[in-house]
Structure formats: C-alpha cells, structure tokens
Scaffold this active site. Structure first.
Site, PDB file in Angstrom:
ATOM      1  N   HIS A  41      35.837  34.054  51.611  1.00  0.00           N
ATOM      2  CA  HIS A  41      34.465  34.549  51.658  1.00  0.00           C
ATOM      3  C   HIS A  41      34.140  35.257  50.345  1.00  0.00           C
ATOM      4  CE1 HIS A  41      36.896  38.036  52.748  1.00  0.00           C
ATOM      5  NE2 HIS A  41      35.929  38.744  52.176  1.00  0.00           N
ATOM      6  N   HIS A  70      33.237  37.242  43.440  1.00  0.00           N
ATOM      7  CA  HIS A  70      34.485  36.478  43.387  1.00  0.00           C
ATOM      8  C   HIS A  70      34.904  36.103  44.804  1.00  0.00           C
ATOM      9  CE1 HIS A  70      35.906  40.510  44.418  1.00  0.00           C
ATOM     10  NE2 HIS A  70      36.975  39.913  44.939  1.00  0.00           N
TER      11      HIS A  70
END
EC number: 3.1.4.58
Length: 180
Positions: free
Chosen positions: A36, A119
């Site tokens: 995620h 990220h």
C-alpha cells in the site's frame, strides 16, 4: 488500535511489485496483499474517535489518483530499516495527502509532523543485518535499482488497522472509500 490511511494499489501494480520482490533475499518481504501507499499514520486511536474522519472520507471524491512507481531506495542509512519503491509526487497525490491530513486534524486526531515521502515498502530489515544479508541486498539493488513500472490509477483509499506481531504487522481494512 494502531491505524493509518492508505491509498489502495491496483492489482496490476501489486502483482508487478510481488514479481520484483522475488529477488530480495534479506529481511522480511511485505506480502503482496499488504502492499500500500501510506497517506497518513494515525498511531494509537480509539475506534469511536474515527467517526468524524470516516464521515469526511465518505464525501471525499478527488477522482482516481495516478501512481507512477520507479526506483528502489532504502530508509535507515547504513543499517537500513526498509526497502521501498519511490512513487512520483504528482500534484494530485500531494493534494490528496494534504487533504486527508486536514480531515484527520479536523476530526481531532493528532498527527506527527513528518514530511510525506510517497513510496511503497517492499521489505523490512532487522535492526542489525549480517554481512551476508547486506551483500545479498547490495546485489539485489545493483540488479533492480532502476526498476520502473507502468503508471496505474488508484480509485480507492482505506482506513487500516495495523496489528504488530512477531511475524510482522498484520493489516486489516476498517473501511474503504471510493475516490470517484
């Protein structure tokens, strides 16, 4: 409970990331279903304290968010704590992240002051790694550091619970919200 808000990743991106992870021979690889992009980490909160935030998130409709993932990096310096793939800080993503932080604060929840670094974490490492694991990680990075994946679109975000275990964190969605 520990909670965070995350941009959900489409299946084609998680599948490509899982394929890229196959060469990581150090640390603990993040399972494909747990990949995620964290928008905000809430820390320890009571479930009932999330009610106002949930109402705001239900009305949020910024439209799908473009995700362009490219380039591997580590957090933690010489003793890395994690390996991740960078996500382009597109204006729409940054706007969504700032908007969700505003909603969280408006709901009366405190947020740590951290710079948002988009990220997706691919692997986590112990506090100290063996020289052999450092070498394995170095070889992996030499081979894959320029990893670039095709852009994809995310159409949802999730309020997640994070339970820490000796095997690593376990993530459970509390609620998912459509972005369009």
């Amino acid at each position: 409970m520990r909670a965070f808000l995350a941009l959900d990743l489409p299946e084609e991106l998680t599948a490509a990331l899982a394929t890229a992870q196959e060469g990581i021979r150090a640390g603990r690889v993040v399972p494909e279903e747990d990949l995620h992009l964290t928008l905000a980490f809430l820390g320890e909160v009571r479930l009932d304290a999330l009610d106002d935030l949930v109402l705001d998130l239900e009305m949020l409709r910024p439209g799908p968010i473009r995700i362009e993932a490219a380039g591997l990096e580590m957090f933690g310096g010489p003793n890395p704590s994690s390996l991740h793939i960078r996500v382009d800080a597109a204006p729409e993503l940054l706007h969504l992240q700032r908007k969700t932080e505003t909603m969280i604060r408006r709901a009366g929840l405190a947020l740590p002051r951290r710079r948002f670094v988009p990220h997706v974490t691919l692997a986590r490492f112990p506090r100290t790694m063996s020289a052999e694991d450092h070498a394995r990680l170095g070889r992996f990075l030499a081979a894959k550091s320029d990893l670039r994946l095709p852009p994809v679109w995310s159409d949802s975000l999730s309020l997640m619970q994070s339970r820490l275990t000796s095997e690593g964190p376990i993530y459970d969605p509390i609620e998912t919200f459509a972005l369009a």
